[in-house]
Scaffold this motif. Structure first.
Motif, PDB file in Angstrom:
ATOM      1  N   MET A 109       0.824  -1.218   0.000  1.00  0.00           N
ATOM      2  CA  MET A 109       0.000   0.000   0.000  1.00  0.00           C
ATOM      3  C   MET A 109       0.851   1.259   0.000  1.00  0.00           C
ATOM      4  SD  MET A 109      -3.287  -0.543   2.515  1.00  0.00           S
ATOM      5  CE  MET A 109      -2.278  -0.792   3.974  1.00  0.00           C
ATOM      6  N   LYS A 110       1.905   1.258   0.842  1.00  0.00           N
ATOM      7  CA  LYS A 110       2.638   2.490   1.133  1.00  0.00           C
ATOM      8  C   LYS A 110       4.007   2.584   0.464  1.00  0.00           C
ATOM      9  CE  LYS A 110      -0.576   3.782   4.063  1.00  0.00           C
ATOM     10  NZ  LYS A 110      -1.467   4.918   3.779  1.00  0.00           N
ATOM     11  N   GLY A 111       4.590   1.439   0.124  1.00  0.00           N
ATOM     12  CA  GLY A 111       5.953   1.430  -0.393  1.00  0.00           C
ATOM     13  C   GLY A 111       6.957   1.264   0.744  1.00  0.00           C
ATOM     14  N   LYS A 112       8.155   0.806   0.405  1.00  0.00           N
ATOM     15  CA  LYS A 112       9.167   0.511   1.433  1.00  0.00           C
ATOM     16  C   LYS A 112       9.628   1.765   2.169  1.00  0.00           C
ATOM     17  CE  LYS A 112      11.036  -3.784  -0.464  1.00  0.00           C
ATOM     18  NZ  LYS A 112      12.252  -4.489  -0.965  1.00  0.00           N
ATOM     19  N   SER A 113       9.731   2.879   1.462  1.00  0.00           N
ATOM     20  CA  SER A 113      10.203   4.104   2.087  1.00  0.00           C
ATOM     21  C   SER A 113       9.250   4.576   3.193  1.00  0.00           C
ATOM     22  CB  SER A 113      10.369   5.214   1.036  1.00  0.00           C
ATOM     23  OG  SER A 113      10.756   6.429   1.641  1.00  0.00           O
ATOM     24  N   LYS A 114       7.941   4.595   2.897  1.00  0.00           N
ATOM     25  CA  LYS A 114       6.973   5.020   3.903  1.00  0.00           C
ATOM     26  C   LYS A 114       6.857   4.004   5.024  1.00  0.00           C
ATOM     27  CE  LYS A 114       4.126   8.276   1.345  1.00  0.00           C
ATOM     28  NZ  LYS A 114       2.749   8.705   0.993  1.00  0.00           N
ATOM     29  N   PHE A 115       7.065   2.742   4.717  1.00  0.00           N
ATOM     30  CA  PHE A 115       7.062   1.714   5.755  1.00  0.00           C
ATOM     31  C   PHE A 115       8.200   1.971   6.742  1.00  0.00           C
ATOM     32  CE2 PHE A 115       8.426  -2.487   7.356  1.00  0.00           C
ATOM     33  CZ  PHE A 115       7.252  -2.867   7.990  1.00  0.00           C
ATOM     34  N   ARG A 116       9.382   2.315   6.235  1.00  0.00           N
ATOM     35  CA  ARG A 116      10.511   2.632   7.123  1.00  0.00           C
ATOM     36  C   ARG A 116      10.222   3.888   7.941  1.00  0.00           C
ATOM     37  NH1 ARG A 116      13.671   0.769   2.625  1.00  0.00           N
ATOM     38  NH2 ARG A 116      13.799   2.895   1.807  1.00  0.00           N
ATOM     39  N   ASP A 117       9.567   4.870   7.311  1.00  0.00           N
ATOM     40  CA  ASP A 117       9.179   6.079   8.054  1.00  0.00           C
ATOM     41  C   ASP A 117       8.246   5.738   9.210  1.00  0.00           C
ATOM     42  OD1 ASP A 117      10.662   7.621   6.331  1.00  0.00           O
ATOM     43  OD2 ASP A 117       8.939   8.275   5.118  1.00  0.00           O
ATOM     44  N   MET A 118       7.327   4.809   8.974  1.00  0.00           N
ATOM     45  CA  MET A 118       6.399   4.397  10.031  1.00  0.00           C
ATOM     46  C   MET A 118       7.152   3.785  11.204  1.00  0.00           C
ATOM     47  SD  MET A 118       3.423   2.772   7.593  1.00  0.00           S
ATOM     48  CE  MET A 118       2.876   1.651   8.866  1.00  0.00           C
ATOM     49  N   LEU A 119       8.162   2.975  10.905  1.00  0.00           N
ATOM     50  CA  LEU A 119       8.947   2.357  11.970  1.00  0.00           C
ATOM     51  C   LEU A 119       9.688   3.421  12.776  1.00  0.00           C
ATOM     52  CD1 LEU A 119      10.396  -0.771  10.111  1.00  0.00           C
ATOM     53  CD2 LEU A 119       8.419  -0.654  11.629  1.00  0.00           C
ATOM     54  N   GLU A 120      10.211   4.438  12.103  1.00  0.00           N
ATOM     55  CA  GLU A 120      10.886   5.533  12.813  1.00  0.00           C
ATOM     56  C   GLU A 120       9.896   6.310  13.681  1.00  0.00           C
ATOM     57  OE1 GLU A 120      13.098   8.062  10.239  1.00  0.00           O
ATOM     58  OE2 GLU A 120      14.339   6.439   9.429  1.00  0.00           O
ATOM     59  N   ASP A 121       8.683   6.512  13.166  1.00  0.00           N
ATOM     60  CA  ASP A 121       7.662   7.241  13.923  1.00  0.00           C
ATOM     61  C   ASP A 121       7.320   6.541  15.234  1.00  0.00           C
ATOM     62  OD1 ASP A 121       7.492   9.232  12.029  1.00  0.00           O
ATOM     63  OD2 ASP A 121       5.727   8.397  11.036  1.00  0.00           O
ATOM     64  N   LEU A 122       7.430   5.215  15.244  1.00  0.00           N
ATOM     65  CA  LEU A 122       7.120   4.466  16.460  1.00  0.00           C
ATOM     66  C   LEU A 122       8.031   4.860  17.620  1.00  0.00           C
ATOM     67  CD1 LEU A 122       6.580   0.856  15.070  1.00  0.00           C
ATOM     68  CD2 LEU A 122       4.844   2.364  16.039  1.00  0.00           C
ATOM     69  N   LEU A 123       9.246   5.281  17.316  1.00  0.00           N
ATOM     70  CA  LEU A 123      10.225   5.597  18.354  1.00  0.00           C
ATOM     71  C   LEU A 123      10.226   7.072  18.724  1.00  0.00           C
ATOM     72  CD1 LEU A 123      13.196   3.461  16.960  1.00  0.00           C
ATOM     73  CD2 LEU A 123      11.471   2.799  18.642  1.00  0.00           C
ATOM     74  N   ASP A 124       9.427   7.865  18.033  1.00  0.00           N
ATOM     75  CA  ASP A 124       9.387   9.304  18.279  1.00  0.00           C
ATOM     76  C   ASP A 124       8.467   9.596  19.463  1.00  0.00           C
ATOM     77  OD1 ASP A 124       9.000  12.069  18.222  1.00  0.00           O
ATOM     78  OD2 ASP A 124       9.196  12.166  16.043  1.00  0.00           O
ATOM     79  N   GLU A 125       9.025  10.106  20.537  1.00  0.00           N
ATOM     80  CA  GLU A 125       8.237  10.346  21.754  1.00  0.00           C
ATOM     81  C   GLU A 125       7.189  11.432  21.581  1.00  0.00           C
ATOM     82  OE1 GLU A 125      10.832  11.036  25.030  1.00  0.00           O
ATOM     83  OE2 GLU A 125      11.615   8.981  25.045  1.00  0.00           O
ATOM     84  N   ASP A 126       7.284  12.233  20.514  1.00  0.00           N
ATOM     85  CA  ASP A 126       6.314  13.296  20.279  1.00  0.00           C
ATOM     86  C   ASP A 126       5.167  12.856  19.367  1.00  0.00           C
ATOM     87  OD1 ASP A 126       7.574  15.217  21.861  1.00  0.00           O
ATOM     88  OD2 ASP A 126       8.970  15.728  20.251  1.00  0.00           O
ATOM     89  N   LYS A 127       5.128  11.585  19.021  1.00  0.00           N
ATOM     90  CA  LYS A 127       4.074  11.108  18.114  1.00  0.00           C
ATOM     91  C   LYS A 127       3.092  10.213  18.875  1.00  0.00           C
ATOM     92  CE  LYS A 127       6.409  12.328  13.899  1.00  0.00           C
ATOM     93  NZ  LYS A 127       6.955  11.954  12.589  1.00  0.00           N
ATOM     94  N   ILE A 128       3.007   8.919  18.568  1.00  0.00           N
ATOM     95  CA  ILE A 128       1.915   8.154  19.186  1.00  0.00           C
ATOM     96  C   ILE A 128       2.136   7.940  20.691  1.00  0.00           C
ATOM     97  CG2 ILE A 128       1.248   7.076  17.030  1.00  0.00           C
ATOM     98  CD1 ILE A 128       2.387   4.453  18.089  1.00  0.00           C
ATOM     99  N   TYR A 129       3.382   7.978  21.155  1.00  0.00           N
ATOM    100  CA  TYR A 129       3.598   7.957  22.604  1.00  0.00           C
ATOM    101  C   TYR A 129       2.793   9.067  23.265  1.00  0.00           C
ATOM    102  CZ  TYR A 129       7.568   4.681  23.046  1.00  0.00           C
ATOM    103  OH  TYR A 129       8.378   3.572  23.078  1.00  0.00           O
TER     104      TYR A 129
END
Length: 276
Positions: free
Chosen positions: A229-249
């Motif tokens: 759906m998203k492509g490998k680049s956006k998939f990697r971005d999603m993984l980085e977002d998981l570790l960002d304390e200012d996002k879903i945390y």
């Protein structure tokens, strides 16, 4: 449970299946265990609903599928229950509080006649920016969150085409909108609504945390579907977002806790006034 505790009812719309979203909700409610007790009701799977008089705060969960489909039994009973809470708040001094999440939010928007529910052109899945409206900037639900804030979005349906006269007549307010997509002409979906002072809901999953998200990605089929759906680049971005304390945390630590904190404080004040 102490005599002074408030009671939270979690209405499970996941068809009774084990779900990471439910784990997250229970985890958040558990942070308030000094002040509340809770119980889960399998509303969609078994038609379970709580005794309205026995509970103070309600959380209606997300769930899969078309929010407009029901068997005419559990869904009718659910809407009757929601209407019963509205009538309670109209006639009683101590109010009931309700949070609708994703699937439940879509059902509530349809039931209250606030907007259209349509199938998306493609599944929305990922960590997305969500924009506050002017009304959302002032709503305590989003205290501590930037604008835009980030949330886990997972849906095939969307709430669009708000009926603004109905919003005005019911005193409802749009609190958040979908991310701005300059490259397409699709209407931005409604992502959060304040239905009234005691009922609020979000189109996204405010309960989601990195653990639940990663659990979804353990499935090879789901990983491959997201990459498709998203492509490998956006998939990697999603993984980085998981570790960002200012996002879903930050969203996990803000929205449902803000809802619970506000409801608990208001209920304690209401009950204290009546006891004087």
């Amino acid at each position: 449970m102490s005599q002074s505790s408030l009671r939270v009812a979690i209405l499970d719309m996941y068809k009774g299946e084990p779900n990471q979203g439910m784990r997250c909700i229970i985890d958040i409610v558990g942070r308030f265990n000094a002040m509340v007790d809770f119980k889960v009701f399998d509303t969609r799977g078994k038609g379970e609903l709580p005794d309205m008089k026995a509970y103070d705060i309600y959380i209606s969960t997300g769930g899969p599928g078309n929010p407009l489909d029901g068997d005419g039994i559990w869904d009718r009973a659910y809407f009757d229950f929601v209407d019963g809470l509205l009538e309670w708040n109209r006639t009683q001094e101590v109010k009931k509080y309700m949070l609708f999440i994703c699937h439940s939010f879509q059902m509530a928007c349809h039931h209250f006649g606030l907007a259209e529910i349509t199938k998306r052109k493609s599944t929305s899945f990922g960590i997305m920016p969500v924009h506050k409206t002017p009304d959302g900037l002032d709503d305590a639900l989003f205290d501590g969150l930037p604008n835009p804030y980030y949330a886990v979005d997972s849906r095939d349906y969307q709430v669009v085409q708000p009926k603004l006269k109905v919003f005005e007549a019911k005193g409802a307010k749009i609190l958040s909108l979908e991310k701005i997509r300059d490259h397409v002409q699709y209407e931005r979906a409604i992502m959060a609504v304040r239905f009234n002072p005691y009922f609020v809901g979000t189109q996204f999953h405010p309960e989601a945390d990195p653990i639940s998200y990663i659990a979804n990605l353990k499935s090879r089929e789901k990983r491959e579907r997201i990459i498709e759906m998203k492509g490998k680049s956006k998939f990697r971005d999603m993984l980085e977002d998981l570790l960002d304390e200012d996002k879903i945390y930050k969203t996990n630590e803000s929205i449902i806790p803000n809802f619970l904190r506000g409801a608990i404080n208001d209920l304690m004040d209401q009950k204290k006034m009546l006891s004087n």
